[in-house]
Motif scaffolding. Structure first.
Motif, PDB file in Angstrom:
ATOM      1  N   PRO A  10     -67.850  17.156 -65.281  1.00 20.79           N
ATOM      2  CA  PRO A  10     -67.496  18.383 -66.105  1.00 20.79           C
ATOM      3  C   PRO A  10     -67.225  17.813 -67.450  1.00 20.79           C
ATOM      4  O   PRO A  10     -66.764  16.631 -67.799  1.00 20.79           O
ATOM      5  N   ASN A  15     -65.290  19.437 -70.199  1.00 19.59           N
ATOM      6  CA  ASN A  15     -63.953  19.571 -70.634  1.00 19.59           C
ATOM      7  C   ASN A  15     -62.870  20.159 -69.710  1.00 19.59           C
ATOM      8  O   ASN A  15     -63.122  20.262 -68.284  1.00 19.59           O
ATOM      9  N   GLN A  16     -61.719  20.102 -70.022  1.00 15.85           N
ATOM     10  CA  GLN A  16     -60.676  20.701 -69.259  1.00 15.85           C
ATOM     11  C   GLN A  16     -60.801  22.115 -68.417  1.00 15.85           C
ATOM     12  O   GLN A  16     -60.467  22.302 -67.266  1.00 15.85           O
ATOM     13  N   GLU A  17     -61.487  22.925 -69.164  1.00 11.04           N
ATOM     14  CA  GLU A  17     -61.705  24.343 -68.765  1.00 11.04           C
ATOM     15  C   GLU A  17     -62.555  24.188 -67.478  1.00 11.04           C
ATOM     16  O   GLU A  17     -62.627  24.888 -66.389  1.00 11.04           O
ATOM     17  N   GLN A  18     -63.590  23.345 -67.506  1.00 10.82           N
ATOM     18  CA  GLN A  18     -64.726  23.271 -66.360  1.00 10.82           C
ATOM     19  C   GLN A  18     -63.903  22.481 -65.191  1.00 10.82           C
ATOM     20  O   GLN A  18     -64.024  22.839 -64.171  1.00 10.82           O
ATOM     21  N   MET A  50     -60.840  22.912 -64.569  1.00  6.27           N
ATOM     22  CA  MET A  50     -59.845  24.028 -63.966  1.00  6.27           C
ATOM     23  C   MET A  50     -60.768  25.315 -63.137  1.00  6.27           C
ATOM     24  O   MET A  50     -60.153  25.577 -62.204  1.00  6.27           O
ATOM     25  N   LEU A  51     -62.020  25.242 -63.563  1.00  6.63           N
ATOM     26  CA  LEU A  51     -62.942  26.079 -62.808  1.00  6.63           C
ATOM     27  C   LEU A  51     -63.441  25.526 -61.449  1.00  6.63           C
ATOM     28  O   LEU A  51     -63.351  26.191 -60.446  1.00  6.63           O
ATOM     29  N   THR A  97     -61.618  23.026 -59.678  1.00  5.42           N
ATOM     30  CA  THR A  97     -60.431  22.358 -58.859  1.00  5.42           C
ATOM     31  C   THR A  97     -60.139  23.485 -57.656  1.00  5.42           C
ATOM     32  O   THR A  97     -59.667  23.132 -56.472  1.00  5.42           O
TER      33      THR A  97
END
Length: 146
Positions: free
Chosen positions: A108, A110-113, A115-116, A118
């Protein structure tokens, strides 16, 4: 994003495969070492040995129902032997896939990816644990009742 551990989704699977001798260390396949000896011993003694003694169980020849139940269990165990053999034969390919997934392209960004993915990893862990519990305990309970 180098801190993301993608193997966490299959960590329990790999632990079980290591325990039963079907996951050599590192990114390698089977070589002439202690783990290969351990793997062969586990498979021969527990899997093939169980099949052998299940097949030559001579005490049930006069009971047709027990005989057919024994044949069913033996054929199920032979399926396990074939699955283990196919995993061992394709270990090099499987390990190459794991090395490829470790590539930066699949991590991933970034953090958004993170979070997607997880929730999917959490669901996978729950499903695996519950499914494994059901698929192992129900047949064992049923076979112990015979």
């Amino acid at each position: 994003m180098n801190h993301f551990e993608w193997k966490s989704a299959v960590k329990s699977n790999i632990k079980i495969l290591k325990l039963i001798g079907l996951w050599p260390q590192g990114d390698e396949s089977y070589k002439k070492n202690f783990y290969t000896l351990y793997s062969a011993t586990i498979l021969i003694v527990f899997v093939c040995g169980h099949n052998f003694f299940q097949t030559i169980n001579l005490f049930i020849l006069d009971d047709f129902e027990s005989f057919t139940a024994t044949i069913f269990v033996t054929l199920s165990c032979i399926g396990s032997v074939l699955k283990a053999y196919s995993v061992m034969q394709n270990m090099h390919t499987l390990k190459r896939i794991f090395v490829t997934i470790r590539d930066e392209m699949f991590l991933p960004k970034n953090q958004e990816q993170i979070m997607l993915i997880t929730p999917a990893i959490k669901i996978w862990r729950i499903i695996f644990r519950k499914l494994c519990l059901v698929l192992v305990s129900v047949p064992n309970f049923g076979w112990s009742q015979q």
